[in-house]
Design a protein around this motif. Sequence first.
Motif, PDB file in Angstrom:
ATOM      1  N   UNK A 219       1.302  -1.473   0.255  1.00 56.12           N
ATOM      2  CA  UNK A 219      -0.260  -0.424   0.196  1.00 56.12           C
ATOM      3  C   UNK A 219       1.317   0.916  -0.279  1.00 56.12           C
ATOM      4  N   UNK A 220       1.017   1.844  -1.100  1.00 55.11           N
ATOM      5  CA  UNK A 220       1.672   3.220  -1.167  1.00 55.11           C
ATOM      6  C   UNK A 220       1.158   4.239   0.013  1.00 55.11           C
ATOM      7  N   UNK A 221       2.192   4.885   0.163  1.00 54.77           N
ATOM      8  CA  UNK A 221       2.567   5.897   1.610  1.00 54.77           C
ATOM      9  C   UNK A 221       3.329   6.987   1.278  1.00 54.77           C
ATOM     10  N   UNK A 222       4.329   6.889   0.613  1.00 57.04           N
ATOM     11  CA  UNK A 222       5.093   8.102   0.173  1.00 57.04           C
ATOM     12  C   UNK A 222       4.739   9.442   0.144  1.00 57.04           C
ATOM     13  N   UNK A 223       3.137   9.351  -0.502  1.00 54.01           N
ATOM     14  CA  UNK A 223       3.344  10.709  -0.325  1.00 54.01           C
ATOM     15  C   UNK A 223       2.315  11.315   0.440  1.00 54.01           C
ATOM     16  N   UNK A 224       1.508  10.223   2.099  1.00 53.25           N
ATOM     17  CA  UNK A 224       1.417  10.928   2.956  1.00 53.25           C
ATOM     18  C   UNK A 224       1.800  10.677   4.169  1.00 53.25           C
ATOM     19  N   UNK A 225       3.437  10.422   3.880  1.00 57.12           N
ATOM     20  CA  UNK A 225       3.641   9.954   5.801  1.00 57.12           C
ATOM     21  C   UNK A 225       5.721   9.791   5.554  1.00 57.12           C
ATOM     22  N   UNK A 226       6.205   9.942   6.206  1.00 58.00           N
ATOM     23  CA  UNK A 226       7.759   9.514   6.258  1.00 58.00           C
ATOM     24  C   UNK A 226       8.276   8.608   7.794  1.00 58.00           C
ATOM     25  N   UNK A 227       8.890   7.405   6.672  1.00 62.11           N
ATOM     26  CA  UNK A 227       8.903   6.161   7.596  1.00 62.11           C
ATOM     27  C   UNK A 227      10.410   6.294   8.181  1.00 62.11           C
ATOM     28  N   UNK A 228      10.431   7.324   8.446  1.00 61.21           N
ATOM     29  CA  UNK A 228      12.143   7.373   9.985  1.00 61.21           C
ATOM     30  C   UNK A 228      11.677   6.965  10.780  1.00 61.21           C
ATOM     31  N   UNK A 229      13.108   6.611  11.630  1.00 61.78           N
ATOM     32  CA  UNK A 229      12.948   5.717  13.386  1.00 61.78           C
ATOM     33  C   UNK A 229      13.627   6.465  13.388  1.00 61.78           C
ATOM     34  N   UNK A 230      13.878   6.793  14.909  1.00 57.11           N
ATOM     35  CA  UNK A 230      13.220   7.290  16.228  1.00 57.11           C
ATOM     36  C   UNK A 230      14.945   6.436  16.780  1.00 57.11           C
ATOM     37  N   UNK A 231      16.173   6.773  16.783  1.00 57.05           N
ATOM     38  CA  UNK A 231      16.761   5.276  16.709  1.00 57.05           C
ATOM     39  C   UNK A 231      18.330   6.462  17.579  1.00 57.05           C
ATOM     40  N   UNK A 232      18.654   7.820  17.527  1.00 56.38           N
ATOM     41  CA  UNK A 232      20.233   7.824  17.752  1.00 56.38           C
ATOM     42  C   UNK A 232      18.872   9.503  18.286  1.00 56.38           C
ATOM     43  N   UNK A 233      20.634  10.175  18.859  1.00 52.36           N
ATOM     44  CA  UNK A 233      20.400  11.553  18.793  1.00 52.36           C
ATOM     45  C   UNK A 233      19.875  12.550  18.162  1.00 52.36           C
ATOM     46  N   UNK A 234      20.727  12.338  17.292  1.00 55.30           N
ATOM     47  CA  UNK A 234      20.524  13.389  16.417  1.00 55.30           C
ATOM     48  C   UNK A 234      18.645  13.263  15.622  1.00 55.30           C
ATOM     49  N   UNK A 235      18.779  11.783  15.111  1.00 55.24           N
ATOM     50  CA  UNK A 235      17.029  11.883  15.111  1.00 55.24           C
ATOM     51  C   UNK A 235      16.255  12.513  15.687  1.00 55.24           C
ATOM     52  N   UNK A 236      16.679  12.041  17.595  1.00 57.17           N
ATOM     53  CA  UNK A 236      15.579  13.080  17.976  1.00 57.17           C
ATOM     54  C   UNK A 236      15.646  14.465  17.527  1.00 57.17           C
ATOM     55  N   UNK A 237      16.892  15.050  17.531  1.00 57.16           N
ATOM     56  CA  UNK A 237      17.017  17.119  17.523  1.00 57.16           C
ATOM     57  C   UNK A 237      16.212  16.528  16.006  1.00 57.16           C
ATOM     58  N   UNK A 238      16.076  15.980  15.016  1.00 55.95           N
ATOM     59  CA  UNK A 238      15.642  16.152  13.469  1.00 55.95           C
ATOM     60  C   UNK A 238      14.491  16.332  13.788  1.00 55.95           C
ATOM     61  N   UNK A 239      14.032  15.028  14.816  1.00 55.58           N
ATOM     62  CA  UNK A 239      12.134  14.846  14.313  1.00 55.58           C
ATOM     63  C   UNK A 239      11.332  15.091  15.476  1.00 55.58           C
ATOM     64  N   UNK A 240      11.784  15.027  16.428  1.00 54.59           N
ATOM     65  CA  UNK A 240      10.927  15.386  17.286  1.00 54.59           C
ATOM     66  C   UNK A 240      10.794  17.293  18.565  1.00 54.59           C
ATOM     67  N   UNK A 241       9.987  17.272  18.835  1.00 52.66           N
ATOM     68  CA  UNK A 241       9.863  19.384  19.271  1.00 52.66           C
ATOM     69  C   UNK A 241       8.894  18.455  20.376  1.00 52.66           C
TER      70      UNK A 241
END
Length: 200
Positions: free
Chosen positions: A178-200
Motif C-alpha cells: 500500500x503506497x504511502x510515500x505521499x502522506x508519510x515519512x517512515x523514519x525511525x527515532x534511533x539516535x540523539x540526532x534523530x531526536x533533534x531532527x524529528x521530535x519537538x
Amino acid sequence: MTENDGRVAGLLLAAGGGRRLGGRPKALLEHRGRPLVEYAAGVLRDAGCTRVHVVLGAAADAVRERADLPGCVLVDNPRWEEGMGSSLRAGLESLRGTGAGAALVSLVDQPGIGPEATARLLAAHRSPATLAAASYEGKRGHPVLLGADHWAGIAATATGDQGARAYLRAHADAITLVECADVARPYDIDTAADLARYLQ
C-alpha cells in the motif's frame, strides 16, 4: 470509522529501551509535549482501530504513570530486552480470543507515519488471510497488517529484532503493498540526532 472497524486490532510495539539513545525508553520520548506512546496509540485509533493493544517493556511502570492511554490494553513483555520479536509475539498472543481477524502493527518510534497512511493499510484488510504492508516508493516498510491466519507462523519466526521480517520475506508474493510515500515519512527515532531532527 472504516468498514473494518472491530475486525482489525491496532498493535503498537512500544517496549524498546532506546539503547542508542542512552537508555531512554522510546515510549517516553516527548512529542508535541506528551509521551510518544500517546501519539502512536492515537494514530491507530484515529485510523479506525477501536481495539488497541500496546506492548510495554522498558520502564513499563513509568509509561503507565505518565502516559494517557484510555481504552488501550497494556501488555507487559518481560522479555523486551530480547528484541522486537518478543514484543510482537507478546502482542499477538494478547489478541488471541478477542475476535480480531488481523493486527495492524505499528512501531512507537515512527511519528512520521500518521492516521492517513495507517487508515490506507487498514482498508487493505479483506480476511484473516490478508498480509499487507505500507510501502514507500515501492519499498516495503511499516506499518504492517497481519491476518490472524498468519499469527502462529509469525510468532514461530519472530526472534531478536527481526519482528515479522523473516515471515514476510518468505511470503512476499502474498503481501499487498500500500503506497504511502505521499502522506508519510517512515523514519525511525534511533539516535540523539534523530531526536533533534524529528521530535519537538
